[in-house]
Design a protein around this motif. Sequence first.
Motif, PDB file in Angstrom:
ATOM      1  N   LEU A   1       0.845  -1.193   0.000  1.00  0.00           N
ATOM      2  CA  LEU A   1       0.000   0.000   0.000  1.00  0.00           C
ATOM      3  C   LEU A   1       0.882   1.245   0.000  1.00  0.00           C
ATOM      4  CD1 LEU A   1      -2.466  -1.182   2.783  1.00  0.00           C
ATOM      5  CD2 LEU A   1      -3.008  -1.034   0.340  1.00  0.00           C
ATOM      6  N   TYR A   2       0.316   2.363  -0.439  1.00  0.00           N
ATOM      7  CA  TYR A   2       1.034   3.630  -0.437  1.00  0.00           C
ATOM      8  C   TYR A   2       0.691   4.382   0.847  1.00  0.00           C
ATOM      9  CZ  TYR A   2       1.912   2.586  -5.332  1.00  0.00           C
ATOM     10  OH  TYR A   2       2.309   1.982  -6.504  1.00  0.00           O
ATOM     11  N   PRO A   3       1.651   4.555   1.762  1.00  0.00           N
ATOM     12  CA  PRO A   3       1.350   5.109   3.082  1.00  0.00           C
ATOM     13  C   PRO A   3       0.844   6.545   3.079  1.00  0.00           C
ATOM     14  CG  PRO A   3       3.729   4.911   2.765  1.00  0.00           C
ATOM     15  CD  PRO A   3       3.083   4.184   1.637  1.00  0.00           C
ATOM     16  N   ASP A   4       1.189   7.328   2.050  1.00  0.00           N
ATOM     17  CA  ASP A   4       0.773   8.727   2.018  1.00  0.00           C
ATOM     18  C   ASP A   4      -0.499   8.958   1.204  1.00  0.00           C
ATOM     19  OD1 ASP A   4       2.819   9.781   3.665  1.00  0.00           O
ATOM     20  OD2 ASP A   4       4.241   9.617   2.012  1.00  0.00           O
ATOM     21  N   LEU A   5      -1.116   7.865   0.757  1.00  0.00           N
ATOM     22  CA  LEU A   5      -2.431   7.956   0.128  1.00  0.00           C
ATOM     23  C   LEU A   5      -3.490   7.498   1.119  1.00  0.00           C
ATOM     24  CD1 LEU A   5      -1.833   6.503  -3.464  1.00  0.00           C
ATOM     25  CD2 LEU A   5      -1.774   8.888  -2.730  1.00  0.00           C
ATOM     26  N   THR A   6      -4.701   7.939   0.916  1.00  0.00           N
ATOM     27  CA  THR A   6      -5.799   7.496   1.782  1.00  0.00           C
ATOM     28  C   THR A   6      -6.185   6.062   1.446  1.00  0.00           C
ATOM     29  OG1 THR A   6      -7.574   8.196   0.293  1.00  0.00           O
ATOM     30  CG2 THR A   6      -6.689   9.857   1.828  1.00  0.00           C
TER      31      THR A   6
ATOM     32  N   VAL B   1      -2.882   6.134   4.978  1.00  0.00           N
ATOM     33  CA  VAL B   1      -2.580   4.811   5.506  1.00  0.00           C
ATOM     34  C   VAL B   1      -1.494   4.849   6.581  1.00  0.00           C
ATOM     35  CG1 VAL B   1      -1.639   2.548   4.867  1.00  0.00           C
ATOM     36  CG2 VAL B   1      -3.398   3.606   3.461  1.00  0.00           C
ATOM     37  N   ARG B   2      -0.593   5.828   6.520  1.00  0.00           N
ATOM     38  CA  ARG B   2       0.477   5.876   7.526  1.00  0.00           C
ATOM     39  C   ARG B   2      -0.067   6.129   8.934  1.00  0.00           C
ATOM     40  NH1 ARG B   2       1.171  11.371   8.177  1.00  0.00           N
ATOM     41  NH2 ARG B   2       0.776  12.634   6.311  1.00  0.00           N
ATOM     42  N   THR B   3      -1.317   6.552   9.048  1.00  0.00           N
ATOM     43  CA  THR B   3      -1.917   6.752  10.372  1.00  0.00           C
ATOM     44  C   THR B   3      -2.595   5.498  10.888  1.00  0.00           C
ATOM     45  OG1 THR B   3      -4.065   7.510   9.516  1.00  0.00           O
ATOM     46  CG2 THR B   3      -2.334   9.176   9.786  1.00  0.00           C
ATOM     47  N   PHE B   4      -2.609   4.419  10.102  1.00  0.00           N
ATOM     48  CA  PHE B   4      -3.295   3.185  10.476  1.00  0.00           C
ATOM     49  C   PHE B   4      -2.409   2.322  11.380  1.00  0.00           C
ATOM     50  CE2 PHE B   4      -6.451   2.634   6.684  1.00  0.00           C
ATOM     51  CZ  PHE B   4      -6.981   3.888   6.954  1.00  0.00           C
TER      52      PHE B   4
END
Length: 237
Positions: A88-93, A131-134
């Motif tokens: 996944l791309y961490p800086d995308l939603t 995604v980085r906040t998950f």
Amino acid sequence: MANAIETKKLTKVFGDRKALDKVSIEVPEGAFLSIFGPNGAGKTTLVRTLATLSRATSGTALVAGFDAKEEPDKVREHIGLISHNPMLYPDLTAMENLMFTAQLYGVVNAEERVRELLRAVELDHRRFDVVRTFSRGMTQRLSIARALMNDPDVVFLDEPYAGLDPHAVEIFDGLIEQLRDGRTFIMVSHDLQKGFDVCTHALVLARGRVVSYAPKEDIDFEQFRQLYRETVGMGVA
């Protein structure tokens, strides 16, 4: 019954080491294969080779009727992969990640499909969060949604429970149960009991070779446990 997976003398060499050594198996359509073995046994290499992420040195592998070496694009149309790396791309939603995957596969009514999958993994309320906040569990749940985007015929699971909290495990088990009908699952597991409980076929690898492969109905679990202990010498509680 047709086979979803067929390998013949499948071999993968890294330098002087054979990660896979003439692996020959047939997995029927609709089966659930659990793959066991110690670290370095070749489990992940087998999954990566079947999923076209790694190219075999020799031998053949057919996945959903297509040659993994000669027709990798065709294979990818029919498979989903859930691995240690969520891809996944961490800086995308969450929404942006799944929409990107949907576009890659040319999914019709992509936004509707994305929302359906987000609801299925209970992340619709976080669809606009990056995604980085998950948490690890949330990220893994989103990776499950990504892997199911193309409604795959064959789903590869490389230690899918790693990092999942109990709630995420419950969601994951529910999803797998819903998806079992008509699909084939190939799962790498270090949990002998859980892997055996869910499977229809069991494979033990050691040093890249097939130690044991059989339908679950032909296996006595206690004998299987003992064989696993004797052969790989680790991983059994």
